[in-house]
Write an enzyme that holds these catalytic residues in place. Structure first.
Site, short mmCIF file in Angstrom:
data_model
loop_
_atom_site.label_atom_id
_atom_site.label_comp_id
_atom_site.label_asym_id
_atom_site.label_seq_id
_atom_site.Cartn_x
_atom_site.Cartn_y
_atom_site.Cartn_z
CD GLN A 109 0.35 -8.92 -2.84
OE1 GLN A 109 1.19 -9.53 -3.61
NE2 GLN A 109 -0.79 -8.44 -2.89
N GLY A 168 -4.40 -4.07 -3.86
CA GLY A 168 -5.61 -3.15 -3.78
C GLY A 168 -4.83 -1.63 -4.39
CG HIS A 169 -2.71 -1.06 -7.57
ND1 HIS A 169 -1.61 -1.12 -6.67
CD2 HIS A 169 -2.41 -2.09 -8.46
CE1 HIS A 169 -0.77 -1.84 -6.99
NE2 HIS A 169 -1.26 -2.64 -8.32
CG ASP A 229 -1.74 -1.06 1.39
OD1 ASP A 229 -2.33 -1.58 0.43
OD2 ASP A 229 -1.78 -1.93 2.43
CE LYS A 242 3.01 -2.81 -5.14
NZ LYS A 242 2.75 -2.37 -3.59
P1 IMP Z 1 -2.67 -12.86 1.73
O1 IMP Z 1 -1.97 -12.18 0.59
O2 IMP Z 1 -4.25 -12.69 1.47
O3 IMP Z 1 -2.46 -14.49 1.92
O4 IMP Z 1 -2.53 -12.27 3.26
C1 IMP Z 1 -1.06 -12.28 3.57
C2 IMP Z 1 -0.64 -11.00 4.31
O5 IMP Z 1 -0.35 -10.17 3.32
C3 IMP Z 1 -1.80 -10.30 5.27
O6 IMP Z 1 -0.95 -9.56 6.37
C4 IMP Z 1 -2.25 -9.46 4.22
O7 IMP Z 1 -2.88 -8.21 5.03
C5 IMP Z 1 -1.07 -8.98 3.55
N1 IMP Z 1 -1.23 -8.33 2.30
C6 IMP Z 1 -1.86 -9.10 1.11
N2 IMP Z 1 -1.88 -8.30 0.18
C7 IMP Z 1 -1.50 -6.86 0.60
C8 IMP Z 1 -1.53 -5.70 -0.31
O8 IMP Z 1 -1.77 -5.47 -1.38
N3 IMP Z 1 -1.29 -4.73 0.70
C9 IMP Z 1 -0.86 -4.79 1.87
N4 IMP Z 1 -1.05 -5.98 2.40
C10 IMP Z 1 -1.29 -7.14 1.86
MG MG Z 2 -2.78 -1.72 -1.71
#
Ligand code: IMP
Ligand code: MG
Length: 430
Positions: A222, A40-41, A13, A16
Site C-alpha cells: 500500500q 498487487g504488484h 499502485d 513499487k
Molecule cells: P483493505 O486494505 O482491503 O482493507 O482496503 C482498504 C483500502 O485500501 C481500500 O481503499 C483499498 O482499495 C485500498 N488498498 C488496499 N491495498 C491496496 C493496494 O495494494 N493498492 C491500492 N489500494 C489498496
Molecule cells: Mg497494487
C-alpha cells in the site's frame, strides 16, 4: 551495509514492484513488512508478466532471501497458490521465509471484512475484501492467530475457541451462519505441514545479516495515503505502510535504515473510496485510465485517476523521511499538451493551504490549485538517461523535485525492467 526502505508515496499502485525488482537484483534480503494479499504488484521480466499479491516482488530476481515480516497478515491459502504459480513459471520459492509472529488470515476474517463493509453501507471503505482489516483488528485486540501457534495445536485450539465465540456474537446479530471452532481449527491446521518449514525467527536473523554487512530491502505494501495513522482515515488500510512500519513490522531498528525511497506515479491513482482532490471525472479521467492501464491487479477494479498532487508528495517526503523519490509511468503523459500539477488546496472558507491538512474534513473539501507545465508530445520510452529525455520532460521532473523537496533518483518510462532511468545509485551509502 545498506538497508533501504521502499514505500508508496501516494495511494498505492505506484509501481513499487518494479522498483523493488530492479533493486532486488543487488540485495541479499527483501523483506515485506506490512499489509497482506490486498497488494498487487505487477512485474514484467523479459516480456513475461507476474502478478503478485502477498509474496515480495523481490522473489522474481532470485538473488535475495525473501521474508514476510511480523507486520504482515498472511492468508496461507493465497501464499501457497502464489508459490505454485511462480514455480510453474520456473521461479524457485525455496528462499521465501515467513515470520512466525505474523498473523494468519483465515476464512472467517474474509467473511468479517464483507460484513464490516455491509454495516458501513454508504460509508464503506471499498476494501479489497481479503480480510485484512479484521485480521489486524484481532491482532490489536490481542485475539489474533500468530503463525507460531501452529506449532502448539492445543494453544491454537484455545485461541480459536476464544475468537470464534467473539465472532459468533456479531455473526448471530447480523443473521450470518455461525462459525464452528472445529472447522476453523481444521482449516488452520491444514496449512501447518507446508507453512511450518517456512517459519523463521525473523528479527534476530535480519539483525545478524545487517551485522554481517548484507544489503536489505524493506518493501512496503500500500502507501502513505493509505497508512492507518497518516493516511486519509478512515479511508485507509489497517497497517503501517509508511517507513516507520519497516521497523515495527520487522524488528530492525531505525538506526539501521540508510535510505527511504518513495515511489510516486507521474500522475495519481486511487482505488476504493475516500477523498482524492486531483481526481479527474468523465472522459478526462477515462483517458488517463486507458493510457496508464489503470485497473487493479488484485481486484480488477478500474482505478480513479487524476493529476500529480505535489502537496501529497511533499507530505510523503516528510512522513517517511524520504531520501529519494522514484517517479514511475512518466511515459503515460507523452500525449498531453499541458500537464497540471496540484501545488496547493483551496478550502471552502477561502483559505489556501500548501501543506497537507491534518483534519480529514478539510482534506475532503480541498479544491486543487494547479500549476501548468508544458507537455513533451513525444515517445520517451527509449530514454535510458536523464539527458535522453526531452527538455519539457526534464523540466517536469525538476518541478516535481522542487515542489516535493526531494531528489528524483529513478524515472520509469515503460513497464519493463530496462525501461528505467537511474540518476543516483540507490544502493550507495548516503
Ligand atoms: P483493505 O486494505 O482491503 O482493507 O482496503 C482498504 C483500502 O485500501 C481500500 O481503499 C483499498 O482499495 C485500498 N488498498 C488496499 N491495498 C491496496 C493496494 O495494494 N493498492 C491500492 N489500494 C489498496
Ligand atoms: Mg497494487
Amino acid at each position: 551495509m545498506s538497508a533501504i526502505v521502499v514505500v508508496g508515496a501516494q495511494w498505492g499502485d505506484e509501481g513499487k514492484g518494479k522498483v523493488t525488482d530492479v533493486i532486488g537484483q543487488d540485495v541479499d534480503w527483501v523483506v515485506k513488512f506490512n499489509g497482506g494479499n490486498n497488494a498487487g504488484h505487477t512485474v514484467v521480466v523479459d516480456g513475461q508478466k507476474f502478478a503478485l499479491h502477498l509474496i515480495p516482488a523481490g522473489i522474481i530476481s532470485q538473488q535475495a532471501t525473501c521474508v514476510i515480516g511480523n507486520g504482515v497478515v498472511v492468508d496461507p491459502k493465497v501464499l501457497f497458490e502464489e508459490i505454485d504459480e511462480l514455480k510453474a513459471a520456473n521461479i524457485n520459492c525455496d528462499h521465501l521465509k515467513v515470520s512466525g509472529q505474523a498473523h494468519m488470515i483465515l476464512s472467517y476474517n474474509k467473511i468479517a471484512d464483507g460484513l464490516a463493509e455491509r454495516v458501513l453501507g454508504e460509508g464503506k471503505i471499498g476494501t479489497t475484501g481479503r480480510g485484512i482489516g479484521p485480521t489486524y483488528a484481532d491482532k490489536m485486540n490481542r485475539v489474533g492467530l500468530r503463525i507460531n501457534y501452529l506449532r502448539h495445536p492445543d494453544l491454537l485450539k484455545e485461541k480459536i475457541e476464544t475468537i470464534v465465540a467473539q465472532k459468533n456474537v456479531i455473526f448471530r446479530a447480523l443473521g450470518v451462519e455461525e462459525l464452528s471452532a472445529k472447522k476453523v481449527y481444521e482449516e488452520a491446521m491444514s496449512y501447518a505441514p507446508r507453512l511450518l518449514p517456512m517459519i523463521i525467527d525473523s528479527a534476530p536473523m535480519l539483525n545478524e545479516a545487517l551485522r554481517l554487512g548484507q544489503h536489505m530491502l524493506f518493501e512496503a505494501g500500500q502507501a502513505t495515503m493509505l497508512d492507518i495513522d497518516h493516511g486519509t482515515y478512515p479511508y485507509v488500510t489497517s497497517s503501517s505502510c509508511t517507513a516507520g512500519g519497516a521497523c515495527t513490522g520487522t524488528g530492525v531498528g531505525p538506526t539501521h535504515i540508510d535510505r527511504v525511497i518513495g515511489i510516486a506515479k507521474a500522475y495519481t491513482t486511487r482505488v476504493g473510496e475516500g477523498p482524492f482532490p486531483t481526481e479527474l471525472s468523465g472522459p478526462q479521467g477515462d483517458k488517463l485510465r486507458e493510457l496508464g492501464g489503470e485497473y487493479g491487479v488484485t481486484t480488477g477494479r478500474p482505478r480513479r485517476t487524476g493529476w500529480f498532487d505535489a502537496v501529497v508528495a511533499a507530505y510523503a517526503v516528510d512522513i517517511n523521511g524520504l531520501t529519494d523519490l522514484a517517479i514511475t509511468k512518466l511515459d503515460v503523459l507523452d500525449d498531453y499538451d499541458e500537464i497540471p500539477v496540484c501545488t496547493g488546496y483551496k478550502l471552502p472558507d477561502g483559505q489556501v493551504m500548501t501543506t497537507m491538512p491534518s483534519d480529514q474534513v478539510d482534506f475532503a473539501q480541498a479544491e486543487p490549485i494547479y500549476t501548468m507545465h508544458p507537455g513533451w508530445k513525444c515517445d520517451i520510452s527509449k530514454a535510458r538517461t536523464f539527458d535522453d529525455l526531452p527538455k519539457a520532460a526534464q523540466d517536469y521532473i525538476h518541478a516535481l523535485e522542487d515542489y516535493s523537496r526531494c531528489r528524483i533518483s529513478v524515472i520509469g518510462v515503460g513497464p519493463g525492467r530496462e525501461e528505467t532511468i537511474v540518476r543516483n545509485d540507490l544502493l550507495a551509502k548516503q
